[in-house]
Design an enzyme around this catalytic site. Structure first.
Site, PDB file in Angstrom:
ATOM      1  N   ASP A 105       0.805  -1.235   0.000  1.00 15.23           N
ATOM      2  CA  ASP A 105       0.000   0.000   0.000  1.00 15.23           C
ATOM      3  C   ASP A 105       0.836   1.282   0.000  1.00 15.23           C
ATOM      4  O   ASP A 105       0.275   2.379  -0.010  1.00 15.23           O
ATOM      5  CB  ASP A 105      -0.968  -0.006   1.197  1.00 15.23           C
ATOM      6  N   HIS A 120       6.483  -8.100  -0.974  1.00 14.65           N
ATOM      7  CA  HIS A 120       5.424  -8.505  -1.908  1.00 14.65           C
ATOM      8  C   HIS A 120       5.179  -7.455  -2.975  1.00 14.65           C
ATOM      9  O   HIS A 120       4.114  -7.427  -3.591  1.00 14.65           O
ATOM     10  CB  HIS A 120       4.113  -8.799  -1.140  1.00 14.65           C
ATOM     11  N   CYS A 128       3.718  -5.187 -17.774  1.00 17.98           N
ATOM     12  CA  CYS A 128       3.214  -6.076 -18.831  1.00 17.98           C
ATOM     13  C   CYS A 128       3.865  -7.453 -18.681  1.00 17.98           C
ATOM     14  O   CYS A 128       5.095  -7.560 -18.580  1.00 17.98           O
ATOM     15  CB  CYS A 128       3.560  -5.517 -20.219  1.00 17.98           C
ATOM     16  N   CYS A 131       5.999  -8.057 -22.331  1.00 12.90           N
ATOM     17  CA  CYS A 131       7.235  -7.331 -22.716  1.00 12.90           C
ATOM     18  C   CYS A 131       7.899  -6.639 -21.527  1.00 12.90           C
ATOM     19  O   CYS A 131       8.978  -6.055 -21.662  1.00 12.90           O
ATOM     20  CB  CYS A 131       6.919  -6.291 -23.806  1.00 12.90           C
ATOM     21  N   CYS A 149      -1.292  -4.132 -22.637  1.00 11.60           N
ATOM     22  CA  CYS A 149      -0.112  -3.272 -22.798  1.00 11.60           C
ATOM     23  C   CYS A 149      -0.248  -2.401 -24.051  1.00 11.60           C
ATOM     24  O   CYS A 149      -0.595  -2.903 -25.130  1.00 11.60           O
ATOM     25  CB  CYS A 149       1.120  -4.179 -22.929  1.00 11.60           C
ATOM     26  N   CYS A 152       2.566  -3.844 -26.617  1.00  7.87           N
ATOM     27  CA  CYS A 152       2.551  -5.163 -27.292  1.00  7.87           C
ATOM     28  C   CYS A 152       1.208  -5.876 -27.168  1.00  7.87           C
ATOM     29  O   CYS A 152       1.032  -6.971 -27.687  1.00  7.87           O
ATOM     30  CB  CYS A 152       3.656  -6.061 -26.698  1.00  7.87           C
ATOM     31  N   GLY A 189       1.642  -6.411  13.251  1.00  3.27           N
ATOM     32  CA  GLY A 189       0.455  -6.657  12.446  1.00  3.27           C
ATOM     33  C   GLY A 189       0.569  -7.748  11.415  1.00  3.27           C
ATOM     34  O   GLY A 189       0.140  -7.564  10.276  1.00  3.27           O
ATOM     35  N   GLU A 217      -3.848  -9.623  18.676  1.00  4.50           N
ATOM     36  CA  GLU A 217      -4.025 -11.087  18.844  1.00  4.50           C
ATOM     37  C   GLU A 217      -2.673 -11.795  18.890  1.00  4.50           C
ATOM     38  O   GLU A 217      -1.645 -11.213  18.535  1.00  4.50           O
ATOM     39  CB  GLU A 217      -4.779 -11.655  17.615  1.00  4.50           C
ATOM     40  N   ALA A 234      -1.381  -1.350  16.459  1.00  9.23           N
ATOM     41  CA  ALA A 234      -0.075  -0.764  16.122  1.00  9.23           C
ATOM     42  C   ALA A 234      -0.063   0.751  16.335  1.00  9.23           C
ATOM     43  O   ALA A 234       0.865   1.288  16.955  1.00  9.23           O
ATOM     44  CB  ALA A 234       0.267  -1.111  14.673  1.00  9.23           C
TER      45      ALA A 234
END
Ligand code: APR
Length: 248
Positions: A105, A120, A128, A131, A149, A152, A189, A217, A234
């Protein structure tokens, strides 16, 4: 959470030679972004298959509208919360070496953190699959899906990691390097359910780091990896820690 524990945690962080943070979706919940797991989470409302790479390639007309709804219509309005802000302030004060985040994010960067290893990837870029042409998500016309794209005609995907996709090599290497030199690791978190991301705090623990977990938790880290579990949100915990880190 008692005052003494917070004071102890603040001293541990201030005396650290190299403190790192490992964050998951929970750190962005107070910014209005639902977590992936747990109550009111994304995977109770959407089928995670839409983020399976093979499924996306086979049925992009199905996956793309849901991806847009979750990650672009909704995420785009989120702003950093106190947790992101205090981590950025800690980095500026030389108290934090880096953030390893599972989040896509961009809120750590928007709060001012400079050294952010995105395990991640990040939803801000599109790529794309044929390409490799990259473009900013903000510049793309997400009304016509699935995205193709301009160069291409290949299928365009968000530049974050889908299930079944390899972790970006540099982010993985940088995160492992941080875990190997950290003497303090803050986990914020995360359920610890997703591999290989969850290996990072385990590696820090294995290398002798003091592991402090912030989560309302228990997680898969709590029993065997975490030394001190601050059970709380947090943003709230970091707001309580801030004066002990900077004023005292
Ligand atoms: N403050 C701190 N932690 C919180 C808060 C909060 N305000 N609210 C919820 N949490 C905790 C939950 O208790 C849970 O442990 O955040 C965690 C959220 O769990 P997940 O959504 O599974 O997040 P995460 O561990 O980051 O997921 C890892 O799964 O789907 C993939 O790629 C996706 O990066 C994600 C990965």
């Amino acid at each position: 959470m008692d005052e003494r524990t917070l004071k102890d945690v603040a001293s541990i962080i201030k005396e650290a030679k190299y403190c790192m943070a490992f964050t998951g979706a929970g750190v962005s919940v107070e910014s209005g972004i639902p977590p992936f797991r747990g109550e009111n989470s994304l995977w109770t409302r959407y089928d995670p298959t839409i983020l399976d790479l093979k499924y996306f390639q086979q049925y992009p007309e199905e996956s793309w509208p849901v991806i847009r709804e979750i990650f672009y219509d909704f995420f785009g309005k989120a702003r950093p919360n106190k947790a992101h802000e205090v981590l950025a302030r800690m980095e500026q004060a030389g108290m934090l070496g880096c953030v390893v985040t599972q989040n896509i994010d961009n809120l750590h960067q928007e709060a001012g953190s400079k050294v952010v290893h995105e395990f991640h990837g990040n939803s801000q870029q599109l790529v794309c699959m044929h390409c490799g042409f990259r473009q900013g998500a903000a510049e793309a016309d997400l009304k016509v899906l699935p995205l193709r794209c301009a160069h291409c005609g290949g299928l365009v995907k968000p530049d974050f990691i889908f299930f079944g996709e390899r972790i970006p090599e540099k982010a993985y290497a940088d995160s492992l390097e941080a875990a190997r030199k950290a003497d303090v690791c803050l986990i914020m978190g995360s359920t610890g359910e997703v591999m290989p991301a969850a290996l990072i705090p385990q590696e820090a623990r294995r290398n002798g780091a003091v592991v402090i977990e912030i989560n309302p938790e228990d997680s898969l880290f709590t029993r065997d990896v975490t030394h001190i579990h601050l059970t709380g949100k947090a943003g709230e915990v970091m707001a309580a820690l801030e004066p002990l880190l900077f004023d005292a």
